[in-house]
Every structure is written in structure tokens, then in C-alpha cells.
Scaffold this motif. Structure first.
Motif, PDB file in Angstrom:
ATOM      1  N   SER A 256       0.722  -1.481   0.437  1.00 43.57           N
ATOM      2  CA  SER A 256       0.270   0.423  -0.114  1.00 43.57           C
ATOM      3  C   SER A 256       0.761   0.826   0.246  1.00 43.57           C
ATOM      4  CB  SER A 256      -1.271   0.275   1.532  1.00 43.57           C
ATOM      5  OG  SER A 256       0.034  -0.182   2.431  1.00 43.57           O
ATOM      6  N   ARG A 257       1.938   1.453   0.262  1.00 43.55           N
ATOM      7  CA  ARG A 257       3.149   2.386  -0.028  1.00 43.55           C
ATOM      8  C   ARG A 257       3.271   3.032  -1.026  1.00 43.55           C
ATOM      9  NH1 ARG A 257       6.117   3.552   5.011  1.00 43.55           N
ATOM     10  NH2 ARG A 257       5.180   2.953   6.588  1.00 43.55           N
ATOM     11  N   TYR A 258       3.604   2.286  -1.929  1.00 43.12           N
ATOM     12  CA  TYR A 258       4.138   3.014  -3.435  1.00 43.12           C
ATOM     13  C   TYR A 258       3.534   3.499  -4.046  1.00 43.12           C
ATOM     14  CZ  TYR A 258       9.128   2.404  -2.326  1.00 43.12           C
ATOM     15  OH  TYR A 258      10.602   1.851  -1.621  1.00 43.12           O
ATOM     16  N   PRO A 259       2.244   2.696  -3.830  1.00 42.37           N
ATOM     17  CA  PRO A 259       0.711   3.557  -5.343  1.00 42.37           C
ATOM     18  C   PRO A 259       0.880   4.989  -4.340  1.00 42.37           C
ATOM     19  CG  PRO A 259       0.115   1.153  -4.509  1.00 42.37           C
ATOM     20  CD  PRO A 259       1.422   1.867  -3.148  1.00 42.37           C
ATOM     21  N   SER A 263       1.382   8.270  -6.427  1.00 45.45           N
ATOM     22  CA  SER A 263       0.370   8.923  -6.860  1.00 45.45           C
ATOM     23  C   SER A 263       0.945  10.794  -6.515  1.00 45.45           C
ATOM     24  CB  SER A 263      -0.835   9.133  -6.399  1.00 45.45           C
ATOM     25  OG  SER A 263      -1.627   9.507  -6.401  1.00 45.45           O
ATOM     26  N   ARG A 264       1.606  10.253  -5.467  1.00 44.31           N
ATOM     27  CA  ARG A 264       2.077  11.609  -4.813  1.00 44.31           C
ATOM     28  C   ARG A 264       2.894  12.497  -6.030  1.00 44.31           C
ATOM     29  NH1 ARG A 264       3.351  10.237  -0.691  1.00 44.31           N
ATOM     30  NH2 ARG A 264       5.730  10.091  -0.431  1.00 44.31           N
ATOM     31  N   GLU A 265       4.040  11.838  -6.195  1.00 46.64           N
ATOM     32  CA  GLU A 265       5.079  12.883  -6.627  1.00 46.64           C
ATOM     33  C   GLU A 265       5.409  12.085  -8.368  1.00 46.64           C
ATOM     34  OE1 GLU A 265       8.596  10.127  -5.311  1.00 46.64           O
ATOM     35  OE2 GLU A 265       8.625  10.604  -3.277  1.00 46.64           O
ATOM     36  N   LEU A 266       4.279  11.765  -9.510  1.00 43.85           N
ATOM     37  CA  LEU A 266       4.400  11.682 -10.842  1.00 43.85           C
ATOM     38  C   LEU A 266       2.989  11.459 -10.880  1.00 43.85           C
ATOM     39  CD1 LEU A 266       5.994   7.388 -11.070  1.00 43.85           C
ATOM     40  CD2 LEU A 266       6.935   9.906 -11.283  1.00 43.85           C
TER      41      LEU A 266
END
Length: 482
Positions: A256-259, A263-266
Motif C-alpha cells: 500500500s505504500r508505493y501507490p 500518486s503523490r510524486e508522479l
């Protein structure tokens, strides 16, 4: 430049045109060539074929109407024979792949780099198994795109056909490999295509996602970022995700962390991701359960890849601060970018034994171990932790990536760089058998509740067109074809 100054396009006046003609003849006398003449390639039997007589006559006739076809001072020799470059190698590769793939249609295509021992590869096998169990008549094509052995290909279900694309296409340039892959996918028209860590596959979607999406529902799996030596994030998500997500039905992630990060950075919409945690497909002990550790156990187990991501330097620093504890380290140097100083220090410690490669965690974990130590700089979800939990060893790990989805917050080390925090946690586990039992029970509960096979299969079933894909064309694809 000389040709431009003396060409009809620039010399409009008939008097200056005659001067230009004289200049061109003088240039030919001095340097032995017409400055406007283009050398003929020597690729047709050693010499260029002459211009046919009928074409010469036609050219002379047309030059009377359009003088720029034959500017003053030039002849028909200015037109060189052009040999169309022919490279049949991509066609030969496509033909060999087509023969191995066969003529029968496939319901699912998995694009992968290889199948080796590893967490992502283990996930590929889980997806193939889920497809095969859902539909025994499914035909799964697994294309490995890197020119490297796939020892785990034998673990694929019977409905799967593995084709070593990377071996067949090894002699092709990368762009040619992409071209061949696109042709194969377009011709196959498989209802479902799942992309997992294949750069050739990502590039195919980047360039021709719209075309591929006309008859195939496209899925991709991403697990985490990698990081360069300056700890800048790199990897498939950084290279492709923001450009490719419009073509994808969804991006499957095991944590659940990397989505949230992407979403925030890309700027990729959160709705583009679906979290599907990897399952554990082995036996789980019934609760309540006790730790595997025997009374007086004094050894720590570490197992994994010895590369920069797994921080052998941190492991060496922890072991150096605990000289009374012995560390059994399993794993081999399998990737570039290994922290060599960390490995040297690790091998020099008297309380560390480097055992080399291992095949099964259960075979190396024993009652002499009071804890399993997991060091890492970044992670998706390390599936080896499932094996450790099932073996009833308490885990000492940092709060990184998908580890937080599996382990209780109270059992994690907050800072993955904090050597003393790891030492303190290991000392606590060594000193208290009751704490070891509590940690093991929480790990087993998480394994049984969140990582069972049916839950994994149900989540894939909820993805439209994944386990049981429709044979109809996909009409809702958006974006521009590359």
C-alpha cells in the motif's frame, strides 16, 4: 554550401545563372567531381546499376518543363542509385518465435524478465497459478524478455507455455526487440496481457499502447522504486508509469505504500492502482503457537541477496556490536552495485558465518536461532518474511515499504539506518522467550488472516478481465498511440 549558391533555386537571373554554370564546370575541372553529384552506394553487386534508357529520356523531357530537375552544369549522373536497406534479422526472429509460440490462441500473456528465485518471480508464479485454477482451459503464454536462464519456469502450471523471447532476440538491438514484441502481441490478440518487470514490455506499451489495447486488456505490476547511489528513485515506475497508465486497466501493487508515493510524486491518479497483497501458499501453524527457538538459543539468521539494497554494511555493523551472538548469513552476491566494503567487513567478523546460497528458508532456520534479522534500504513486500513467519521465528525488520502491511507496528524498527535500534530489538528478543512467542503469534495471525490464497484469488477475480478475460475488443482505451 557551394551547391546551394549555384543552384537554380538561389540563382534566378539568367546571366548569373550562366556564371554559376561556369563556376560549376571550373569546380569539376579543379577537383574532378561535380559538386552537386551524390556518390552512388556500392551495395548492388559491387557497383550501382545504370539508369534505364527509358527513364533517362523521361527525365530529359521533364527537365524541359522543370529546369531544377537538371540544373545547368549537371547531368543525369547527379541521380544516384538508392539501394533500400534490408535487415531480415527481426523477421527471422519473429518467425522463430512464431513457430515456438504456435498457432493456437492464448487467453493470457505474461511479459516477464525471467523466472529465477526471488520475490517478484514468486509473485509471477502466483498469478499464473491463480489463472490456471480459475479456468482449467486457460492457455497462458509466458514470454521472458531478458537473455538469462529461467530455472523457475518448471514451476509454471501445466496450462502455461514458456517461450524465451530474450534468447531468440539477443542479437537484435533494443528497438528491434520492441518492434518484434509489438508485432507478436498484435498478432496474438490475447484478451489479457500482464506486464511484470519487463523493459521490452514497458517500451512496447509506451510506444504502441493504444494499438495493443484494441484487443487486449493491459495490466502491469509494480512493487517499489529502486534507488541509485545518490538514493534518487529509479525504475520502471519512474521511467514509464506517468506516460503508460492511460493504456492500462490497472497497476497491480503488492503493498500500500508505493501507490501513495507514485500518486503523490508522479501525478498518477490513485484510482489507477489496485493493491493485491501476495499470498503465502504454505502451511501455517495453528494458534496459539510458540517460537521455534530453543531455550538458550543464541544465533541470529539472515537470508537474502547480498546486494546494495539489502545493506550488508548495516548487517556487519549490527553483528560487530553483538560479539556474543552468532550470525548465520545465507545468500550470495547476485547483483552489481554490491557494497563491497560491507561484504569485506562482514566476512572478517568472527561471529559471522557466510553460508552461501540457500534453496528453502525452512531448511536453514532452526531452534538455535532466536530471531530473523532483515536489513534493507527499500522494499516492496519481501515474501521471504512469510516463510520466516511460518517457520515460527520472530522477525526484526525496519518499517520500510510493504513490510508495514505485514508486521505489527510495535514489532518494527522505525529507522532502517539505526544500528543501535536493531541491536536493542535483538537483545530484547534474545532475553525474553515470552516476547518471542508474542511476536510469532502476531506474525502467524497476519499470515493466516491477510495472506491466505483464497483472498489473493478473490482480489484478482475482482479485476475485470483478469482471471476470466473477455474475447471482445476493449473499446474504452484512451490515449494516443505512440
Amino acid at each position: 554550401m557551394f551547391d546551394r549558391w549555384t543552384h537554380n533555386r538561389w540563382v534566378r537571373n539568367r546571366y548569373t545563372r550562366r556564371l554559376a554554370q561556369m563556376a560549376r564546370r571550373l569546380f569539376a575541372l579543379l577537383f574532378g567531381a561535380d559538386p552537386g553529384h551524390v556518390a552512388s552506394p556500392s551495395g548492388h553487386g559491387g557497383s550501382a546499376p545504370p539508369m534505364p534508357a527509358w527513364l533517362q529520356e523521361e527525365l530529359l523531357t521533364l527537365a524541359a518543363l522543370e529546369p531544377e530537375l537538371l540544373p545547368p552544369g549537371t547531368s543525369i549522373d547527379k541521380y544516384a542509385f538508392y539501394a533500400v536497406p534490408m535487415d531480415v534479422q527481426p523477421g527471422d526472429v519473429y518467425d522463430a518465435l512464431s513457430r515456438e509460440i504456435g498457432q493456437a490462441p492464448y487467453s493470457h500473456v505474461l511479459l516477464i524478465p525471467w523466472l529465477k528465485p526471488g520475490g517478484a518471480d514468486r509473485g509471477i508464479l502466483y498469478h499464473a497459478r491463480a489463472i490456471a485454477e480459475r479456468d482449467p482451459t486457460a492457455r497462458i503464454l509466458v514470454l521472458s524478455t531478458e537473455n538469462s536462464p529461467s530455472p523457475w519456469a518448471s514451476r509454471l502450471p501445466a496450462q502455461a507455455t514458456h517461450v524465451d523471447f530474450g534468447h531468440h532476440a539477443a542479437a537484435l538491438q533494443f528497438n528491434q526487440q520492441v518492434m518484434v514484441m509489438v508485432r507478436i502481441l498484435v498478432q496474438l490478440r490475447a484478451p489479457m496481457v500482464h506486464l511484470v518487470n519487463s523493459r521490452v514490455g514497458w517500451e512496447a506499451v509506451l510506444r504502441h499502447g493504444l494499438a495493443l489495447g484494441q484487443h487486449s486488456r493491459l495490466f502491469a505490476s509494480l512493487f517499489c522504486d529502486d534507488y541509485d547511489l545518490r538514493m534518487n528513485p529509479v525504475g520502471y515506475a519512474r521511467d514509464y508509469l506517468r506516460y503508460c497508465y492511460p493504456y492500462l486497466a490497472t497497476v497491480i501493487c503488492d503493498n500500500s505504500r508505493y501507490p501513495q508515493v507514485w500518486s503523490r510524486e508522479l501525478g498518477v491518479p490513485a484510482a489507477s492502482f489496485t493493491v493485491v497483497p501476495f499470498p503465502y501458499d504454505g502451511e501455517v501453524a495453528d494458534l496459539p503457537a510458540t517460537a521455534l527457538s530453543a531455550t538458550g538459543a543464541g544465533r541470529v539468521l539472515w537470508a537474502g541477496r547480498l546486494d546494495r539494497q539489502k545493506r550488508p554494511d548495516l548487517l556487519a555493523a549490527i553483528a560487530a556490536r553483538m560479539p556474543d551472538m552468532h550470525f548465520d548469513v545465507y545468500g550470495s552476491q547476485v547483483m552489481s552495485g554490491v557494497n563491497a566494503p560491507g561484504l569485506i567487513e562482514l566476512g572478517a567478523l568472527p561471529n559471522v558465518t557466510l553460508h552461501g546460497e540457500f534453496q528453502r528458508l525452512e531448511a536453514v532456520a532452526g531452534p538455535a536461532h532466536f530471531a530473523y534479522l532483515h536489513t534493507t534500504a527499500w522494499e516492496g513486500t519481501p515474501t521471504i518474511l512469510f516463510d520466516v513467519a511460518a517457520a515460527r521465528l520472530p522477525i526484526c525488520a525496519p518499517a520500510v515499504g510493504g513490510i508495514v502491511d505485514f508486521m505489527a507496528e510495535q514489532d518494527l524498527v522505525d529507522n532502517p539506518e539505526d544500528v543501535q535500534a536493531f541491536v536493542t530489538r535483538l537483545q530484547q528478543l534474545h532475553a525474553s522467550s515470552a516476547l518471542r512467542d508474542e511476536v510469532v503469534q502476531r506474525q502467524l495471525a497476519s499470515l493466516a488472516h491477510d495472506r491466505h490464497w483464497q483472498g489473493f484469488s478473490d482480489r484478482l477475480e475482482a479485476l475485470e478481465g483478469y482471471l476470466a478475460p473477455s474475447s471482445l475488443p476493449i473499446t474504452g482505451t484512451t490515449g494516443n498511440d505512440a
